[in-house]
Design a protein around this motif. Structure first.
Motif, PDB file in Angstrom:
ATOM      1  N   ARG A   1      33.813  -7.734  -9.000  1.00 25.96           N
ATOM      2  CA  ARG A   1      33.795  -8.977  -8.228  1.00 25.96           C
ATOM      3  C   ARG A   1      34.455  -8.717  -6.885  1.00 25.96           C
ATOM      4  N   LEU A   2      33.733  -9.036  -5.815  1.00 23.54           N
ATOM      5  CA  LEU A   2      34.234  -8.857  -4.453  1.00 23.54           C
ATOM      6  C   LEU A   2      34.721 -10.208  -3.919  1.00 23.54           C
ATOM      7  N   MET A   3      35.916 -10.214  -3.337  1.00 26.90           N
ATOM      8  CA  MET A   3      36.502 -11.449  -2.803  1.00 26.90           C
ATOM      9  C   MET A   3      36.902 -11.245  -1.349  1.00 26.90           C
ATOM     10  N   VAL A   4      36.531 -12.180  -0.489  1.00 25.11           N
ATOM     11  CA  VAL A   4      36.920 -12.155   0.923  1.00 25.11           C
ATOM     12  C   VAL A   4      37.618 -13.468   1.238  1.00 25.11           C
ATOM     13  N   ARG A   5      38.700 -13.385   2.016  1.00 26.10           N
ATOM     14  CA  ARG A   5      39.466 -14.579   2.372  1.00 26.10           C
ATOM     15  C   ARG A   5      39.704 -14.612   3.870  1.00 26.10           C
ATOM     16  N   SER A   6      39.661 -15.793   4.420  1.00 21.88           N
ATOM     17  CA  SER A   6      39.997 -15.971   5.834  1.00 21.88           C
ATOM     18  C   SER A   6      41.445 -15.551   6.059  1.00 21.88           C
ATOM     19  N   ALA A   7      41.676 -14.754   7.117  1.00 18.84           N
ATOM     20  CA  ALA A   7      43.021 -14.237   7.384  1.00 18.84           C
ATOM     21  C   ALA A   7      43.708 -14.945   8.545  1.00 18.84           C
ATOM     22  N   SER A   8      43.035 -15.917   9.166  1.00 15.17           N
ATOM     23  CA  SER A   8      43.633 -16.652  10.290  1.00 15.17           C
ATOM     24  C   SER A   8      43.127 -18.083  10.290  1.00 15.17           C
ATOM     25  N   HIS A   9      43.928 -18.964  10.841  1.00  8.66           N
ATOM     26  CA  HIS A   9      43.501 -20.350  10.995  1.00  8.66           C
ATOM     27  C   HIS A   9      42.317 -20.415  11.963  1.00  8.66           C
ATOM     28  N   GLY A  10      41.293 -21.126  11.563  1.00  6.46           N
ATOM     29  CA  GLY A  10      40.113 -21.252  12.404  1.00  6.46           C
ATOM     30  C   GLY A  10      39.016 -20.257  12.088  1.00  6.46           C
TER      31      GLY A  10
ATOM     32  N   SER B   1      43.277 -11.676  13.172  1.00  6.10           N
ATOM     33  CA  SER B   1      42.992 -11.222  11.801  1.00  6.10           C
ATOM     34  C   SER B   1      41.802 -12.016  11.263  1.00  6.10           C
ATOM     35  N   LEU B   2      40.800 -11.322  10.783  1.00  5.36           N
ATOM     36  CA  LEU B   2      39.572 -11.981  10.346  1.00  5.36           C
ATOM     37  C   LEU B   2      39.512 -12.186   8.837  1.00  5.36           C
ATOM     38  N   LEU B   3      39.591 -11.108   8.072  1.00  3.69           N
ATOM     39  CA  LEU B   3      39.376 -11.202   6.625  1.00  3.69           C
ATOM     40  C   LEU B   3      40.348 -10.332   5.849  1.00  3.69           C
ATOM     41  N   ASP B   4      40.797 -10.854   4.713  1.00  4.76           N
ATOM     42  CA  ASP B   4      41.431 -10.060   3.659  1.00  4.76           C
ATOM     43  C   ASP B   4      40.368  -9.786   2.600  1.00  4.76           C
ATOM     44  N   ILE B   5      40.280  -8.551   2.134  1.00  4.97           N
ATOM     45  CA  ILE B   5      39.233  -8.167   1.187  1.00  4.97           C
ATOM     46  C   ILE B   5      39.857  -7.530  -0.046  1.00  4.97           C
ATOM     47  N   THR B   6      39.463  -7.976  -1.219  1.00  5.69           N
ATOM     48  CA  THR B   6      39.888  -7.360  -2.475  1.00  5.69           C
ATOM     49  C   THR B   6      38.681  -7.281  -3.401  1.00  5.69           C
TER      50      THR B   6
ATOM     51  N   ASN C   1      29.220 -13.546   7.287  1.00  6.80           N
ATOM     52  CA  ASN C   1      29.126 -14.219   8.580  1.00  6.80           C
ATOM     53  C   ASN C   1      30.244 -15.247   8.711  1.00  6.80           C
ATOM     54  N   ILE C   2      31.047 -15.113   9.761  1.00 10.98           N
ATOM     55  CA  ILE C   2      32.209 -15.970   9.952  1.00 10.98           C
ATOM     56  C   ILE C   2      32.182 -16.592  11.350  1.00 10.98           C
ATOM     57  N   SER C   3      32.972 -17.620  11.530  1.00  7.75           N
ATOM     58  CA  SER C   3      33.201 -18.173  12.873  1.00  7.75           C
ATOM     59  C   SER C   3      34.562 -17.688  13.354  1.00  7.75           C
ATOM     60  N   VAL C   4      34.635 -17.329  14.643  1.00 14.24           N
ATOM     61  CA  VAL C   4      35.881 -16.825  15.235  1.00 14.24           C
ATOM     62  C   VAL C   4      36.302 -17.797  16.345  1.00 14.24           C
ATOM     63  N   PRO C   5      37.513 -18.367  16.263  1.00 15.39           N
ATOM     64  CA  PRO C   5      37.944 -19.332  17.280  1.00 15.39           C
ATOM     65  C   PRO C   5      38.499 -18.639  18.524  1.00 15.39           C
ATOM     66  N   THR C   6      38.758 -19.416  19.573  1.00 10.68           N
ATOM     67  CA  THR C   6      39.433 -18.872  20.753  1.00 10.68           C
ATOM     68  C   THR C   6      40.865 -18.507  20.379  1.00 10.68           C
TER      69      THR C   6
ATOM     70  N   GLN D   1      36.602 -24.842   1.585  1.00 10.87           N
ATOM     71  CA  GLN D   1      36.195 -25.210   2.940  1.00 10.87           C
ATOM     72  C   GLN D   1      36.002 -23.982   3.841  1.00 10.87           C
ATOM     73  N   GLY D   2      35.381 -22.963   3.246  1.00  6.99           N
ATOM     74  CA  GLY D   2      35.050 -21.774   4.018  1.00  6.99           C
ATOM     75  C   GLY D   2      36.162 -20.759   4.138  1.00  6.99           C
ATOM     76  N   SER D   3      37.238 -20.938   3.409  1.00  6.20           N
ATOM     77  CA  SER D   3      38.340 -19.978   3.521  1.00  6.20           C
ATOM     78  C   SER D   3      38.243 -18.849   2.501  1.00  6.20           C
ATOM     79  N   GLN D   4      37.332 -18.957   1.534  1.00  6.67           N
ATOM     80  CA  GLN D   4      37.217 -17.911   0.510  1.00  6.67           C
ATOM     81  C   GLN D   4      35.762 -17.742   0.105  1.00  6.67           C
ATOM     82  N   GLY D   5      35.373 -16.493  -0.131  1.00  3.76           N
ATOM     83  CA  GLY D   5      34.033 -16.186  -0.606  1.00  3.76           C
ATOM     84  C   GLY D   5      34.086 -15.141  -1.704  1.00  3.76           C
ATOM     85  N   THR D   6      33.174 -15.240  -2.679  1.00  5.84           N
ATOM     86  CA  THR D   6      33.115 -14.262  -3.773  1.00  5.84           C
ATOM     87  C   THR D   6      31.676 -13.809  -3.982  1.00  5.84           C
ATOM     88  N   ILE D   7      31.524 -12.555  -4.420  1.00  7.06           N
ATOM     89  CA  ILE D   7      30.224 -12.002  -4.801  1.00  7.06           C
ATOM     90  C   ILE D   7      30.405 -11.328  -6.153  1.00  7.06           C
ATOM     91  N   ASN D   8      29.598 -11.730  -7.137  1.00  6.35           N
ATOM     92  CA  ASN D   8      29.646 -11.115  -8.468  1.00  6.35           C
ATOM     93  C   ASN D   8      28.605 -10.002  -8.531  1.00  6.35           C
TER      94      ASN D   8
END
Length: 673
Positions: free
Chosen positions: A383-392, A451-456, A432-437, A410-417
């Motif tokens: 199982r692959l998990m990605v998490r937002s690493a910054s506000h926005g 910081s964009l993503l934490d991956i485990t 695919n992510i959104s990157v703020p100013t 609300q878009g802060s975490q994603g998983t792939i089985n």
């Protein structure tokens, strides 16, 4: 030919339906006759099919001491069951001496599987390396004042390798069930080649692996229970396989039900369980005898609702409480008359792959490629998990193909089985992510980052049986005031993955269009997709994966050149491509084995060039490549030392397009639409 003609002997015009006490001969062109009628015709030198005028390679031979005639309704069942002695490739060939197969009665429940050996606690094989994770942002930098609504990060996984000296101890043992079509259309060279291919599988299973064999025609039968492939187990399995005879109709539903029953009712369990399913025809026993037409909008037949939920999870009556194991079905469509829509639907719903074996003699290579993967499972429940690493920073989408994915919080975490991984197997996903100013752009410009993503990822190690969690590196991106031109260049690995996704979607959409009859639109879509692929940065760089994708799309386009060609080969070719891309796993497509190559090129390291494209084969692992090479070498050796099924077809082999001529007699006569 109409359905009424299908049930009529063209010589005496009598019925050739089974159960009427008369022996039936089904030729390789699929036309059936009373054995006495066609035997008499052949003895007078008539070697062409009376219906389609195709020349037969395998002729009926009537033994003088067996009275088979149209009026004899008391044929000895034992003699008829051993009727393989009546068929020879050449009228002058003498019948070989063979033992009649002895089948034990089937038990009511298949809990008679051979026990697994006791686990030896004092044996500690060298452990596997961990799964490796990589992450590559689309660009090296984003301006501090810029916000991007859709920015891609490539996340890649690679399974560990298997060491040569401890290979059997470092991979998961398997319970494998082969479900084999032995209907009348499989008679002759096709059945001989299938037996040879299954025997190859038997020879390459280890003593901890178990095999069961199910055959089906009008009815299904388990001809070999789930047994370990020790020396004695292999010998017994081969005897069972070699005893197979071809006759009757095609009952796909009963064949798969019986195969699933073997796995569901087993008393002991190996860590991996799979089904290899091969058929050369359409189910003629469960409302599936009609050819699919352009008007059916890609709808598989209704009889799929009769299949068990453990291979068609959508058939579960209660999704919340039915948690039975899902068994991947690796389906092989054999020749041009199988039902690719059905076979692809079954494999897709179960998590298996669909392969199109266009050329009959390739069945062993196709099986070799499949078991090269199945016999190298090194991680499970990945199982692959990605998490937002910054506000926005918000996760917008994860195009994961056929792997289940979810975006939560609300878009802060994603998983792939992902599930099982073969040794050295790679999976790549775009997140695919959104990157703020960058609101607080203080300090040195060279140090400003987001910081964009934490991956485990977590998975079960098949050696230690323990759950393992791996943390990837934090994905960051520089945020200068004004990025330099090199900072704005799209990373080729990300571009390559976009091309793969675009190519897969183009093939799937073209297949949908072709099913509605819009072949010109499908060809135009693929042509435009190829142009876009070659114009991309990785295409311009001569990337090997891009060259492979372009060639694959071109071949799909060509196989959609006419309605006849699409129905004969284009549909199956497109669906086998869709299966491969959906699971990022190798399949056999058309006249090429999944690993018919000089070697496998990896795109994990991102170092492919134009020189790699000739040998590049998407998703092929080194062990799959090795197994296919072993199969090809064995074929060469056997062909050089013995009379093989291929040698019976020298006239076909001498023609430039023998894979087409080996298919049924549609090549000799125009197909009736």
């Amino acid at each position: 030919m109409s359905s009424s003609e299908d049930k009529t002997c063209a010589i005496c015009l009598g019925s050739v339906e089974t159960g009427q006490g008369q022996a039936i001969f089904t030729a390789e062109c699929s036309h059936s006759f009373h054995f006495a009628c066609i035997g008499n015709s052949v003895t007078h030198g008539n070697y062409l099919c009376p219906v389609c005028r195709a020349r037969w390679n395998d002729l009926p031979f009537v033994m003088q001491n067996l009275n088979l005639n149209a009026n004899n309704s008391s044929i000895d069942h034992e003699s008829f069951h051993d009727s393989r002695n009546l068929f020879f490739p050449n009228p002058q060939q003498q019948p070989p001496v063979r033992r009649r197969p002895v089948f034990e009665p089937e038990p009511l429940q298949f809990s008679d599987d051979e026990p697994l050996p006791a686990v030896t606690t004092d044996v500690s094989p060298s452990g596997l390396q961990n799964v490796s994770i990589k992450a590559v942002p689309e660009r090296a930098a984003i301006a501090a004042s810029e916000s991007i609504p859709r920015f891609a990060v490539l996340v890649g996984l690679r399974a560990p390798s298997l060491s040569e000296d401890a290979r059997q101890m470092q991979r998961a043992p398997i319970d494998l069930v082969t479900v084999l079509d032995v209907s009348g259309s499989m008679y002759g060279s096709k059945l001989n080649l299938l037996k040879r291919a299954v025997n190859f599988v038997v020879d390459n299973l280890g003593p901890l692996d178990r095999l069961s064999v199910v055959s089906f025609s009008t009815h299904a039968r388990r001809i070999f229970p789930l047994r370990r492939m020790t020396e004695h187990g292999r010998d017994d399995a081969k005897r069972a396989v070699n005893s197979l005879l071809a006759s009757g109709s095609t009952n796909i539903v009963e064949g798969l039900k019986k195969g699933v029953q073997v796995l569901e009712e087993r008393h002991h369990h190996n860590p991996v369980a799979s089904i290899i399913f091969l058929s050369d025809g359409r189910d003629t026993c469960n409302f599936g005898s009609q050819l699919p037409t352009f008007s059916n909008q890609r709808q598989p037949p209704q009889y799929l609702l009769l299949l068990p939920a453990s291979i068609c999870p959508g058939n579960r009556e209660n999704q919340d409480h039915d948690q039975r194991e899902i068994f991947p079905v690796h389906a092989f469509g054999f020749g041009s008359d199988h039902d690719p829509l059905t076979m692809h639907a079954i494999s897709d719903s179960s998590g298996g792959t669909f392969s199109f074996i266009e050329s009959y003699e390739m069945v062993q290579d196709a099986f070799a490629s499949c078991i090269g993967g199945l016999l190298s499972v090194v991680t499970q429940e990945l199982r692959l998990m990605v998490r937002s690493a910054s506000h926005g920073v918000e996760i917008k989408s994860i195009p994961s193909g056929r792997y289940a994915s979810e975006i939560s919080d609300q878009g802060s975490q994603g998983t792939i089985n992902v599930g099982d991984l073969y040794a050295d197997e790679e999976k790549e996903f775009l997140v695919n992510i959104s990157v703020p100013t960058l609101t607080n752009a203080e300090g040195e410009e060279s140090e400003r980052k987001t910081s964009l993503l934490d991956i485990t990822c977590s998975y079960r190690d098949v050696v230690s049986k323990e759950m393992v969690q791996i943390d990837g590196d934090l994905v960051e991106i520089r945020r200068p005031e004004s990025p330099s031109p090199p900072d704005l260049v799209v990373n080729l690995e990300v571009d390559r993955q976009r091309n793969r996704l675009n190519a897969a979607e183009s093939i799937a959409e073209a297949q949908r269009m072709a099913e509605t009859g819009n072949l010109l639109g499908a060809q135009s879509l693929l042509s435009n997709g190829r142009s876009a692929l070659l114009a991309s940065p990785s295409g311009q760089a001569g990337d090997g994966l891009c060259m492979w994708l372009e060639a694959e799309m071109k071949e799909t386009e060509q196989r959609m050149g006419s309605r006849h060609r699409y129905e004969r080969e284009g549909r199956a070719y497109a669906l086998s491509n869709m299966s491969a891309h959906g699971y990022q796993r190798a399949t056999t497509r058309g006249s090429r084995a999944a690993a018919a190559f000089g070697g496998s090129a990896s795109f994990y390291s991102g170092d492919l060039s134009a020189t790699d494209s000739a040998s590049f084969n998407g998703y092929v692992t080194p062990l799959m490549a090795s197994m296919v090479s072993k199969s090809q070498q064995l074929n060469k050796t056997e062909d050089a030392t013995a009379s093989t099924p291929q040698q019976l077809n020298k006239t076909e082999d001498a023609t430039p397009n023998n894979s087409q001529q080996l298919n049924k007699t549609e090549d000799a006569t125009p197909r009736q639409e």
